[in-house]
Write a protein that holds these residues in place. Structure first.
Motif, PDB file in Angstrom:
ATOM      1  N   ASP A 184      -6.255   9.704  -0.535  1.00 53.82           N
ATOM      2  CA  ASP A 184      -5.273   9.447  -1.586  1.00 53.82           C
ATOM      3  C   ASP A 184      -4.644  10.737  -2.070  1.00 53.82           C
ATOM      4  O   ASP A 184      -3.483  10.782  -2.459  1.00 53.82           O
ATOM      5  N   THR A 185      -5.469  11.838  -2.076  1.00 50.30           N
ATOM      6  CA  THR A 185      -4.934  13.105  -2.551  1.00 50.30           C
ATOM      7  C   THR A 185      -3.972  13.709  -1.535  1.00 50.30           C
ATOM      8  O   THR A 185      -2.922  14.230  -1.870  1.00 50.30           O
ATOM      9  N   TYR A 210       6.765   5.130  -9.390  1.00 56.76           N
ATOM     10  CA  TYR A 210       5.346   5.484  -9.485  1.00 56.76           C
ATOM     11  C   TYR A 210       4.842   5.419 -10.927  1.00 56.76           C
ATOM     12  O   TYR A 210       3.751   4.904 -11.194  1.00 56.76           O
ATOM     13  N   ARG A 255       0.936   1.970  -7.490  1.00 58.13           N
ATOM     14  CA  ARG A 255       0.693   3.418  -7.545  1.00 58.13           C
ATOM     15  C   ARG A 255      -0.229   3.847  -6.400  1.00 58.13           C
ATOM     16  O   ARG A 255      -0.035   4.896  -5.792  1.00 58.13           O
ATOM     17  N   LYS A 256      -1.213   3.000  -6.107  1.00 57.67           N
ATOM     18  CA  LYS A 256      -2.141   3.327  -5.037  1.00 57.67           C
ATOM     19  C   LYS A 256      -1.442   3.324  -3.687  1.00 57.67           C
ATOM     20  O   LYS A 256      -1.701   4.185  -2.831  1.00 57.67           O
ATOM     21  N   GLU A 273       0.636   6.487  -3.471  1.00 59.04           N
ATOM     22  CA  GLU A 273      -0.228   7.652  -3.260  1.00 59.04           C
ATOM     23  C   GLU A 273      -0.695   7.740  -1.805  1.00 59.04           C
ATOM     24  O   GLU A 273      -0.837   8.830  -1.255  1.00 59.04           O
ATOM     25  N   ARG A 324      -1.365  11.904  -3.775  1.00 58.30           N
ATOM     26  CA  ARG A 324      -1.432  11.927  -5.241  1.00 58.30           C
ATOM     27  C   ARG A 324      -0.948  13.269  -5.783  1.00 58.30           C
ATOM     28  O   ARG A 324      -0.206  13.323  -6.764  1.00 58.30           O
ATOM     29  N   GLN A 330       2.083  13.674  -8.419  1.00 64.52           N
ATOM     30  CA  GLN A 330       1.779  14.089  -9.784  1.00 64.52           C
ATOM     31  C   GLN A 330       2.164  15.538 -10.073  1.00 64.52           C
ATOM     32  O   GLN A 330       2.433  15.888 -11.225  1.00 64.52           O
TER      33      GLN A 330
END
Length: 487
Positions: A376-377, A398, A406-407, A410, A415, A419
């Motif tokens: 995810d990152t 998002y 959102r998932k 990502e 992510r 972000q």
């Protein structure tokens, strides 16, 4: 030349001057011809076909024309009416017989005057009302068809076999026609058509006679609507300029019309920014979308390929049973079996665990939570939109989306990218658009009101907000009095 001949010639010449060649065709060898009469339909006119318990209804604006074929006898108009045949594909024989009788009555009412134009006007304006057809034309159902053609009403099979229903009316007598003279004149069946066997079961892929007639009416209506559109000018809903129909596009879902330049530019902007959901009707509060063929013609093959790809990607992102191949060289969509944690990419044949995205390891614990966090990152390496508007649309999606949405984002972009990178990019772009650099210390200065004579909050240097020139501490206002900048 006799008086009848003169009146006949004058009438035929008048008809030639009134009607287009497609509507009126004269037989030059004798006093005869044919007229195609398009009936006038009221607003919201509907054609319906009942099939069992269901009723299929279609709103149309045009019906195929009635064909009035006539021949003028020597004693017309003084003594005899024209000999004529009335043909139509969507009226029954009984209805055509009633119209034929009414045409004869109209001749009798003239007292020996020419009548062809009166007939045409009656068929065009009053035929439907005369037959008690107002806003609904219900086609004969196949369930009520009959094999006996001697009955008063022809069934739907007659429409298919003959192509039309015709009523021939002779002019041997000037009096009212007898009902026996108004029966259907049978038209020859095409030689290539064979008579179906009683015991033969019709193919489910073939249209029934009623469906074939309905299809004929819908195709004709669509063709006439396209012809009407091609001969009309329209005001573009974006630039409000009057354009020819050849330069316009009409969205079939909502009917709104825009010029190709405006709609094409609108679609190109949305696709370039990656906002394929924004490729909709530019009209306020309208959610209709252009067809794929319209988008292709407006934006070209290259942008359409991007549009097609992003539209598919957006659809896949909304599907909960779709995962992506973790190989960066592939990244293809894979359908996940809910009962299994294993998946295999159909593009590169890579078998992987849908939890940790590593090579499938059977039933052993994969420490999926840690791995999922890493995936995810990192994301799957999908490029961000290239424009400011596209980045803003992505961030809005998002930041306001659901947890599941959102998932999904990502997993596509990462992510950290969403972000940190996106938010930093938005902040930096906001500063570029809403601030200027002090000409002395290069600090970013925001102007939140007042005049254009600015003072830097860091170094106290005075400068002009318009041209960013340094201003002297004494008589700084002379810059605005003597120059081109506005105070």
């Amino acid at each position: 030349m006799s008086a009848n001949s003169e009146e006949q010639e004058d009438e035929l010449l008048a008809l030639q001057s009134i009607f287009d060649p497609e509507e009126f065709v004269r037989n030059e060898t004798k006093s005869a011809g044919e007229i195609r009469v398009c009936v006038e339909l009221p607003t919201d006119f509907t054609v319906a076909l009942r099939e069992g318990d269901s009723l299929r209804q279609y709103e149309i604006s045009f019906l195929p024309p009635l064909l009035l074929t006539f021949e003028l006898p020597a004693d017309y108009p003084s003594s005899s009416p024209p000999s004529f045949t009335l043909t139509c594909s969507w009226l029954t024989d009984t209805q055509l017989s009633a119209l034929a009788a009414q045409l004869t009555d109209l001749y009798q009412a003239t007292g020996g005057a020419v009548v062809l134009f009166t007939w045409v006007q009656f068929l065009k304006e009053d035929a439907l009302g005369f037959l008690d057809i107002h806003t609904l034309l219900e086609l004969p159902s196949d369930e009520h068809s009959t094999q006996n053609e001697s009955q008063d009403s022809l069934n739907a099979a007659d429409f298919l076999n003959k192509g039309s229903v015709s009523v021939s009316v002779p002019s041997s007598s000037s009096g009212p026609l007898d009902q026996s003279e108004q029966g259907a004149s049978s038209l020859p069946i095409h030689p290539r058509e064979s008579t179906p066997n009683k015991d033969q079961t019709p193919s489910p892929l073939c249209l029934t006679p009623s469906q074939a007639l309905l299809s004929q009416l819908l195709i004709y209506n669509a063709t006439q609507q396209q012809k009407q559109f091609a001969t009309t000018g329209f005001d573009c809903g974006v630039c409000f300029m009057r354009r020819l129909s050849s330069d316009c596009v009409q969205l079939p879902e909502c009917g709104h019309i825009f010029c190709q330049a405006c709609l094409g530019q609108f679609c190109k902007l949305q696709i370039t920014d990656g906002n394929v959901q924004g490729v909709t009707c530019p009209q306020a509060e309208c959610t209709a979308t252009p067809t794929p063929a319209q988008v292709r013609s407006l934006v070209g093959e290259e942008l359409f390929s991007r549009y097609d790809r992003l539209l598919l990607q957006n659809t896949l992102d909304c599907m909960s049973d779709i995962v992506y191949c973790p190989r960066r060289s592939c990244g293809s969509a894979v359908i996940q079996e809910k009962s299994s944690k294993a998946a295999m990419c159909s593009a590169c044949s890579y078998a992987f665990c849908v939890v940790c995205r590593k090579t499938y390891h059977g039933t052993e614990d994969c420490q999926g939570k840690k791995k999922v966090t890493e995936i995810d990152t990192a994301g799957s390496g999908v490029d961000l939109p290239q424009s400011q508007e596209g980045i803003m649309a992505l961030w809005d999606d998002y930041s306001t989306g659901s947890k599941q949405r959102r998932k999904l984002l990502e997993s596509r972009y990462g992510r950290n990218t969403l972000q940190l990178t996106v938010s930093d990019c938005l902040s930096e772009n906001w500063k570029i658009c809403n601030s200027k650099t002090c000409p002395h210390c290069f600090s970013r200065i925001q102007k939140n009101g007042g005049c254009n004579m600015m003072t830097c909050s860091q170094c106290r240097q005075m400068f002009c907000w318009v041209c960013v020139a340094r201003l002297p501490s004494v008589h700084a206002g002379s810059h605005f009095a003597e120059g081109t900048c506005n105070h």
